[in-house]
Write a protein that holds these residues in place. Structure first.
Motif, PDB file in Angstrom:
ATOM      1  N   ILE A 245      10.431 -43.490 -17.021  1.00 22.68           N
ATOM      2  CA  ILE A 245      10.823 -44.499 -16.037  1.00 22.68           C
ATOM      3  C   ILE A 245       9.538 -45.211 -15.638  1.00 22.68           C
ATOM      4  O   ILE A 245       8.564 -44.572 -15.253  1.00 22.68           O
ATOM      5  CB  ILE A 245      11.528 -43.851 -14.834  1.00 22.68           C
TER       6      ILE A 245
ATOM      7  N   CYS B 192      16.467 -40.441 -14.944  1.00 23.14           N
ATOM      8  CA  CYS B 192      15.632 -39.640 -14.038  1.00 23.14           C
ATOM      9  C   CYS B 192      16.163 -38.217 -13.916  1.00 23.14           C
ATOM     10  O   CYS B 192      17.363 -38.001 -13.779  1.00 23.14           O
ATOM     11  CB  CYS B 192      15.580 -40.292 -12.656  1.00 23.14           C
TER      12      CYS B 192
ATOM     13  N   THR C 199       7.370 -35.269 -10.457  1.00 27.08           N
ATOM     14  CA  THR C 199       6.116 -35.603 -11.119  1.00 27.08           C
ATOM     15  C   THR C 199       5.517 -36.914 -10.626  1.00 27.08           C
ATOM     16  O   THR C 199       4.348 -36.977 -10.239  1.00 27.08           O
ATOM     17  CB  THR C 199       6.325 -35.689 -12.642  1.00 27.08           C
TER      18      THR C 199
ATOM     19  N   ARG D  16      12.600 -44.188  -3.705  1.00 25.64           N
ATOM     20  CA  ARG D  16      11.193 -44.187  -4.103  1.00 25.64           C
ATOM     21  C   ARG D  16      10.715 -45.621  -4.331  1.00 25.64           C
ATOM     22  O   ARG D  16       9.677 -46.034  -3.812  1.00 25.64           O
ATOM     23  CB  ARG D  16      10.974 -43.348  -5.362  1.00 25.64           C
TER      24      ARG D  16
ATOM     25  N   CYS E  80       5.768 -39.616 -16.330  1.00 27.28           N
ATOM     26  CA  CYS E  80       7.213 -39.426 -16.155  1.00 27.28           C
ATOM     27  C   CYS E  80       7.784 -38.892 -17.465  1.00 27.28           C
ATOM     28  O   CYS E  80       7.623 -39.516 -18.504  1.00 27.28           O
ATOM     29  CB  CYS E  80       7.904 -40.728 -15.781  1.00 27.28           C
TER      30      CYS E  80
HETATM   31  S1  SF4 Z   1       8.700 -38.490 -12.852  1.00 28.04           S
HETATM   32 FE1  SF4 Z   1      10.372 -39.686 -13.751  1.00 28.04          FE
HETATM   33  S2  SF4 Z   1      12.044 -38.193 -14.040  1.00 28.04           S
HETATM   34 FE2  SF4 Z   1      10.577 -37.277 -12.617  1.00 28.04          FE
HETATM   35  S3  SF4 Z   1      11.366 -37.855 -10.584  1.00 28.04           S
HETATM   36 FE3  SF4 Z   1       9.851 -39.401 -11.169  1.00 28.04          FE
HETATM   37  S4  SF4 Z   1      11.048 -41.033 -12.098  1.00 28.04           S
HETATM   38 FE4  SF4 Z   1      12.362 -39.211 -12.066  1.00 28.04          FE
END
Ligand code: SF4
Ligand code: SF4
Ligand code: SF4
Ligand code: SF4
Lengths: 376, 49, 315
Positions: free
Chosen positions: A354, A261, A266, A322, A350
């Protein structure tokens, strides 16, 4: 108040907002579509999917522009229709010669009726989930609620879902009706519309679409055909039974999930169910505005205290927050399923792949072994 | 980015070169005056919903 | 590329077994087409998850910042240049790293491919120079060179510049590419057109900051856009604030950017913010004959003064 009581109230509220109307099905000849839209424009601001460069977005539809229904889903969810990414709340003056200096005055906004055409059932259900946050017994968010009340949700059933859609196992589905006032389905040279609420009925009348149709079968068969096309799933059954602290404390699992991450926001910005915001003041000369902007639990500054201390200072903690919020805390608090409708946006967007489907399964499995251990 | 080239100028001026400083400031001021008020990168009030 | 994966696993296992490193940083197979996920391996078992193909466009130097372990890291050309920059900027020590060099023939552009096929992309496979795409609308094949990421198509440093191990013989470098055609087009515009061009470029930006966060150069503990005391930039969707973010971030990357393309790849709405960083990259080349991250032996231009530095912009 115990969680059971909250549940009852929640369901009551959802039911109230979907007051019984005689469930009616109306046929709309595609030849009458644009004419109907024009009639609607007299009473509503119309919003619908529009293709820009590469992706579809919800945009206002000016005279002469019809919504483009040839899309999988919009890049950004429909939440911005009631809950814009940046929204002015108050204005004030710092000019002490003015009588009303230092007083917050609400910014006038356009809450005239608007209708969103072609919202997907997942996004519509998501609005109901977000409502749980903005419309509680103790707190009501007037800006969100007014915008929500002003909006008629005209959904479009999903006949060709994406490979990343997992709505059917996320408490939703391609023909799901929750949160919708009208559900449209494409039926060759016509649309068939299921009118679900009074709001929906008024909308249909304003459009002049009133010709009843016997199309229950179209909805039934369409629904099962579409559901069959959903190839991706999540397991959520055991999330409830999982021990919160044990799940929270499984650092190894969270390191595996969170390593890649980059803490961009996003996933939360594109998600129809993420609701967090941040309040900002901006002053220009003596004129000030207070606005709110979407915020994200993935941003390091989301939790920074004024002392400088950050209780969620590491990426592992933020990623865990999250997923724990969506798949555990929310589940426990509202008993309304997971805080995810399976739209697949975060899966697709992502930048480091993820995948909430994987995380959900990992968490669910964790619940199972844990439950066994307790029983055994 | 689209900011007019005349708006941005660089000079080396030693602390002893007072006349050069005056000179340069005058020239820059004139140049910018002829360009008129800046419209780029100016935020009056945030344009949001 | 199957052999790349095998070779990476083989080297990784050896490094772990000999306790040369505590962990390996590489990629594991993604859950959706054309995506791999940056991942780490601490045991021989984990290593079996590591893969390498044409979907490894994320820059792994980004995962090294301030780490304390001894790390084995897979690095294509641009990754290795960003690792050099990281070492020069004290974000990691050379001694901590065992660099597993991966000669690169470019990464494929997931958006371009999605745009070239009908319906949704369901599966993408590759054999050496060919990319095979299965979509809901049928099957199509492309020559890999036709569907490269924009930055890879004009890349002139495909081979790692520093490495301790190599997974294969170096690949030939591209010599006949015009790196800056797009930048020149913008340079030719008048201020009016240029302003409009960037207005249009950023119009869909949602300020998620994926571009910044995917960039190995953007490691500041608090970015200037997040800073609240004092606050430099507004936080709303105001177009001037958005532009200010992009413009200033690009300057912070001047002389450091390797045009790895991770920023553009990461953007959820496909904005090519590289048009800013590339201009600065071109200027560094033209003015100081500098390309970022090629050597550990000299300091980058903005951190060094030479008496013969060009200064005709100073009046
Ligand atoms: S989109 Fe993916 S990289 Fe970006 S904060 Fe969310 S989980 Fe993390
Ligand atoms: S968590 Fe992901 S899949 Fe679920 S509703 Fe949000 S964006 Fe869609
Ligand atoms: S600015 Fe973009 S291209 Fe340059 S190093 Fe950072 S991520 Fe790579
Ligand atoms: S990744 Fe794209 S949308 Fe996000 S801030 Fe950067 S340019 Fe904007």
């Amino acid at each position: 108040m115990d969680s059971h009581r909250i549940n009852q109230l929640t369901h009551q509220r959802i039911n109230q907002s979907r007051r019984d109307t005689d469930m009616k099905i109306v046929a709309i000849d595609k030849k009458d579509w644009e004419k109907g839209l024009d009639r609607l424009r007299e009473a509503y601001r119309l919003i619908g999917p529009v293709k820009e460069d590469r992706y579809h977005y919800f945009r206002e539809l000016p005279q002469g522009q019809a919504p483009d229904f040839d899309f999988f889903n919009t890049r950004i969810s429909a939440k911005e229709i009631v809950y814009p990414q940046s929204e002015d709340l108050f204005e004030y003056t710092l000019d002490e010669t003015k009588e009303d200096y230092h007083l917050l005055k609400e910014v006038e906004k356009d809450y005239s009726p608007k209708a969103v055409l072609g919202i997907r059932p997942c996004d519509a259900k998501a609005v109901e989930l977000v409502k749980l946050n903005f419309d509680t017994d103790d707190y009501k968010d007037p800006y969100w609620l007014r915008a929500w009340e002003a909006t008629t949700f005209v959904g479009l059933a999903c006949d060709s879902p994406c490979s990343t859609c997992f709505c059917t196992t996320a408490g939703c589905g391609p023909y799901h009706e929750e949160g919708l006032d009208v559900l449209l389905a494409d039926d060759g040279d016509r649309y068939v519309a299921k009118v679900l609420t009074e709001k929906g009925e008024n909308f249909m009348k304003a459009a002049g679409w009133t010709e009843g149709a016997e199309a229950e079968a179209r909805f039934e068969s369409g629904k099962s055909a579409a559901e069959e096309k959903i190839v991706s799933t999540v397991s959520t059954e055991k999330l409830r039974s999982a021990d919160t602290l044990a799940l929270h404390g499984n650092e190894e699992m969270w390191e595996d999930i969170s390593f890649s991450c980059i803490n961009c926001g996003t996933c939360t910005f594109v998600c129809p169910t993420c609701w967090c915001f941040d309040i900002q003041d901006e002053v220009h000369g003596k004129q000030g505005r207070r606005m709110r902007n979407w915020d994200s639990c993935m941003f390091p500054i989301f939790t920074v205290h004024t002392t400088g201390h950050n209780p969620r200072g590491t990426k592992l903690q933020r990623v865990r927050q999250r997923f724990m919020h969506k798949l555990k805390y929310f589940v426990d608090k509202y008993d309304a399923g997971i805080m995810c409708v399976g739209c697949g946006r975060c899966v697709q967007q992502c930048p480091v792949n993820i995948d909430i489907r994987r995380v959900c399964d990992l968490m669910d499995r964790y619940g199972a072994t844990d439950a066994c251990a307790v029983e055994g | 980015m689209g900011v007019e080239p005349g708006r941005l100028q660089f000079s080396w001026i030693s602390s002893a070169e007072s006349t050069k400083f005056v000179d340069v400031v005058t020239k820059v001021t004139e140049a910018v005056k002829t360009l008129g008020p800046n419209q780029r990168f100016v935020k009056k009030e945030a344009k949001v919903a | 590329m199957v052999n790349y994966s095998d070779k990476i696993r083989e080297i990784s296992k050896r490094l772990l077994k000999d306790c040369k490193v505590d962990m390996i940083i590489g990629f594991r197979k993604g859950s959706v087409p054309m995506m791999n996920e940056p991942h780490f391996a601490r045991t021989a078992e984990d290593v079996d998850e590591l893969v390498w193909d044409s979907n490894c466009g994320i820059n792994l130097a980004n995962y090294l910042t301030d780490r304390k372990e001894k790390i084995g890291v897979a690095a294509k050309g641009c990754d290795s240049r960003n690792i050099v920059t990281h070492i020069l900027e004290n974000k990691i020590k050379r001694e901590q790293l065992t660099i597993i060099g991966v000669p690169c023939k470019g990464m494929i552009d997931k958006r371009k491919i999605a745009g070239l096929v009908e319906g949704e992309v369901l599966e993408v496979t590759e054999d050496e120079e060919q990319i095979n795409v299965k979509s809901s609308g049928g099957k199509k094949s492309f020559k890999k060179t036709e569907v490269l990421q924009e930055n890879c198509a004009v890349c002139i440093h495909r081979n790692p510049v520093v490495y301790d191990e190599m997974v294969a013989e170096p690949v030939p470098e591209q010599t006949d590419v015009d790196r800056y055609e797009d930048v020149r087009k913008i340079e030719e515009m008048d201020p009016e057109q240029r302003w409009a061009y960037f207005d249009d470029l950023f119009k869909e930006c949602i300020r998620c900051y994926a571009c910044r966060n995917a960039c190995p150069l953007c490691y500041c503990p608090t970015c200037f856009v997040d800073e609240a005391k004092p606050q430099w930039v507004g936080k709303s969707q105001d177009p001037i604030d958005i532009r200010t973010f992009h413009f200033l971030r690009a300057y912070h990357c001047a002389g450091r950017c390797t045009d790895c393309g991770a920023c553009q790849r990461a953007c959820p709405v496909g904005i090519n913010m590289r048009m800013l960083t590339k201009k600065l990259e071109k200027d560094c080349k033209d003015l100081y004959n500098w390309e970022a991250g090629l050597t550990l032996d000299s300091r980058p231009p903005l951190d060094f003064y030479r008496p013969d530095d060009p200064e005709d912009f100073i009046k």
